[in-house]
Design a protein around this motif. Structure first.
Motif, PDB file in Angstrom:
ATOM      1  N   ALA A  75       4.723  21.476   2.523  1.00  0.00           N
ATOM      2  CA  ALA A  75       5.043  20.234   1.825  1.00  0.00           C
ATOM      3  C   ALA A  75       4.475  19.043   2.597  1.00  0.00           C
ATOM      4  O   ALA A  75       4.513  19.035   3.827  1.00  0.00           O
ATOM      5  N   PRO A  76       3.926  18.058   1.897  1.00  0.00           N
ATOM      6  CA  PRO A  76       3.401  16.889   2.601  1.00  0.00           C
ATOM      7  C   PRO A  76       4.510  16.079   3.249  1.00  0.00           C
ATOM      8  O   PRO A  76       5.646  16.068   2.779  1.00  0.00           O
ATOM      9  N   LYS A  77       4.173  15.436   4.349  1.00  0.00           N
ATOM     10  CA  LYS A  77       5.121  14.571   5.044  1.00  0.00           C
ATOM     11  C   LYS A  77       4.806  13.124   4.698  1.00  0.00           C
ATOM     12  O   LYS A  77       3.685  12.795   4.331  1.00  0.00           O
ATOM     13  N   ALA A  78       5.781  12.277   4.844  1.00  0.00           N
ATOM     14  CA  ALA A  78       5.557  10.843   4.668  1.00  0.00           C
ATOM     15  C   ALA A  78       4.661  10.340   5.787  1.00  0.00           C
ATOM     16  O   ALA A  78       4.673  10.869   6.902  1.00  0.00           O
ATOM     17  N   ALA A  79       3.884   9.317   5.506  1.00  0.00           N
ATOM     18  CA  ALA A  79       3.013   8.722   6.524  1.00  0.00           C
ATOM     19  C   ALA A  79       3.854   8.061   7.600  1.00  0.00           C
ATOM     20  O   ALA A  79       4.935   7.533   7.327  1.00  0.00           O
ATOM     21  N   SER A  80       3.332   8.073   8.813  1.00  0.00           N
ATOM     22  CA  SER A  80       4.022   7.363   9.891  1.00  0.00           C
ATOM     23  C   SER A  80       3.936   5.862   9.620  1.00  0.00           C
ATOM     24  O   SER A  80       3.138   5.395   8.798  1.00  0.00           O
ATOM     25  N   LYS A  81       4.738   5.082  10.314  1.00  0.00           N
ATOM     26  CA  LYS A  81       4.714   3.628  10.130  1.00  0.00           C
ATOM     27  C   LYS A  81       3.333   3.062  10.475  1.00  0.00           C
ATOM     28  O   LYS A  81       2.834   2.168   9.797  1.00  0.00           O
ATOM     29  N   ALA A  82       2.719   3.595  11.516  1.00  0.00           N
ATOM     30  CA  ALA A  82       1.393   3.114  11.919  1.00  0.00           C
ATOM     31  C   ALA A  82       0.348   3.439  10.853  1.00  0.00           C
ATOM     32  O   ALA A  82      -0.503   2.606  10.525  1.00  0.00           O
ATOM     33  N   THR A  83       0.399   4.645  10.300  1.00  0.00           N
ATOM     34  CA  THR A  83      -0.547   5.031   9.264  1.00  0.00           C
ATOM     35  C   THR A  83      -0.345   4.193   8.005  1.00  0.00           C
ATOM     36  O   THR A  83      -1.305   3.717   7.398  1.00  0.00           O
ATOM     37  N   ALA A  84       0.904   3.992   7.615  1.00  0.00           N
ATOM     38  CA  ALA A  84       1.195   3.186   6.430  1.00  0.00           C
ATOM     39  C   ALA A  84       0.698   1.752   6.626  1.00  0.00           C
ATOM     40  O   ALA A  84       0.114   1.162   5.709  1.00  0.00           O
ATOM     41  N   ALA A  85       0.889   1.197   7.814  1.00  0.00           N
ATOM     42  CA  ALA A  85       0.419  -0.161   8.093  1.00  0.00           C
ATOM     43  C   ALA A  85      -1.104  -0.231   8.054  1.00  0.00           C
ATOM     44  O   ALA A  85      -1.681  -1.177   7.506  1.00  0.00           O
ATOM     45  N   ALA A  86      -1.764   0.757   8.628  1.00  0.00           N
ATOM     46  CA  ALA A  86      -3.232   0.785   8.617  1.00  0.00           C
ATOM     47  C   ALA A  86      -3.753   0.911   7.192  1.00  0.00           C
ATOM     48  O   ALA A  86      -4.743   0.268   6.824  1.00  0.00           O
ATOM     49  N   ASN A  87      -3.097   1.720   6.367  1.00  0.00           N
ATOM     50  CA  ASN A  87      -3.511   1.870   4.970  1.00  0.00           C
ATOM     51  C   ASN A  87      -3.328   0.565   4.205  1.00  0.00           C
ATOM     52  O   ASN A  87      -4.185   0.190   3.397  1.00  0.00           O
ATOM     53  N   ARG A  88      -2.238  -0.139   4.429  1.00  0.00           N
ATOM     54  CA  ARG A  88      -2.016  -1.431   3.767  1.00  0.00           C
ATOM     55  C   ARG A  88      -3.085  -2.438   4.180  1.00  0.00           C
ATOM     56  O   ARG A  88      -3.610  -3.190   3.352  1.00  0.00           O
ATOM     57  N   ALA A  89      -3.429  -2.452   5.467  1.00  0.00           N
ATOM     58  CA  ALA A  89      -4.455  -3.376   5.955  1.00  0.00           C
ATOM     59  C   ALA A  89      -5.811  -3.049   5.338  1.00  0.00           C
ATOM     60  O   ALA A  89      -6.556  -3.946   4.928  1.00  0.00           O
ATOM     61  N   ALA A  90      -6.143  -1.772   5.259  1.00  0.00           N
ATOM     62  CA  ALA A  90      -7.417  -1.367   4.656  1.00  0.00           C
ATOM     63  C   ALA A  90      -7.461  -1.734   3.182  1.00  0.00           C
ATOM     64  O   ALA A  90      -8.500  -2.158   2.663  1.00  0.00           O
ATOM     65  N   LEU A  91      -6.361  -1.581   2.497  1.00  0.00           N
ATOM     66  CA  LEU A  91      -6.295  -1.908   1.075  1.00  0.00           C
ATOM     67  C   LEU A  91      -6.631  -3.369   0.830  1.00  0.00           C
ATOM     68  O   LEU A  91      -7.276  -3.709  -0.161  1.00  0.00           O
ATOM     69  N   LYS A  92      -6.252  -4.239   1.749  1.00  0.00           N
ATOM     70  CA  LYS A  92      -6.521  -5.671   1.601  1.00  0.00           C
ATOM     71  C   LYS A  92      -7.987  -6.014   1.861  1.00  0.00           C
ATOM     72  O   LYS A  92      -8.469  -7.051   1.425  1.00  0.00           O
ATOM     73  N   THR A  93      -8.710  -5.165   2.594  1.00  0.00           N
ATOM     74  CA  THR A  93     -10.092  -5.477   2.962  1.00  0.00           C
ATOM     75  C   THR A  93     -11.123  -4.835   2.063  1.00  0.00           C
ATOM     76  O   THR A  93     -12.284  -5.225   2.105  1.00  0.00           O
ATOM     77  N   LEU A  94     -10.741  -3.846   1.276  1.00  0.00           N
ATOM     78  CA  LEU A  94     -11.693  -3.144   0.423  1.00  0.00           C
ATOM     79  C   LEU A  94     -11.687  -3.722  -0.981  1.00  0.00           C
ATOM     80  O   LEU A  94     -10.651  -4.144  -1.489  1.00  0.00           O
ATOM     81  N   ALA A  95     -12.837  -3.710  -1.616  1.00  0.00           N
ATOM     82  CA  ALA A  95     -12.987  -4.295  -2.954  1.00  0.00           C
ATOM     83  C   ALA A  95     -12.723  -3.240  -4.027  1.00  0.00           C
ATOM     84  O   ALA A  95     -13.645  -2.684  -4.618  1.00  0.00           O
ATOM     85  N   PHE A  96     -11.471  -2.951  -4.283  1.00  0.00           N
ATOM     86  CA  PHE A  96     -11.138  -1.939  -5.281  1.00  0.00           C
ATOM     87  C   PHE A  96     -11.390  -2.420  -6.704  1.00  0.00           C
ATOM     88  O   PHE A  96     -11.402  -1.621  -7.631  1.00  0.00           O
ATOM     89  N   ASP A  97     -11.624  -3.717  -6.883  1.00  0.00           N
ATOM     90  CA  ASP A  97     -11.960  -4.205  -8.224  1.00  0.00           C
ATOM     91  C   ASP A  97     -13.422  -3.938  -8.564  1.00  0.00           C
ATOM     92  O   ASP A  97     -13.823  -4.025  -9.710  1.00  0.00           O
TER      93      ASP A  97
END
Length: 58
Positions: free
Chosen positions: A4-26
């Motif tokens: 079963a997958p585990k939840a992301a660590s706090k550091a991983t979740a923070a890094a993913n949020r930061a990356a989401l803000k820098t990438l042009a998903f539009d």
């Protein structure tokens, strides 16, 4: 046995949020290219036969 997958660590979740803000998903051009099968052009590829690509490694 499936694992079963585990939840992301706090550091991983923070890094993913930061990356989401820098990438042009539009900008969906890359997604459209992938759907057509185009990953990237092969500018350094050499071909010796139809539909066969040989790489020189340089």
């Amino acid at each position: 046995m499936p694992v079963a997958p585990k939840a992301a660590s706090k550091a991983t979740a923070a890094a993913n949020r930061a990356a989401l803000k820098t990438l042009a998903f539009d900008d969906v051009r890359d997604f459209a290219d992938v759907q057509r099968g185009l990953i990237a052009p092969l500018p350094t590829a050499a071909s010796s036969a139809p539909r066969r690509v040989n790489w020189s490694g340089t």
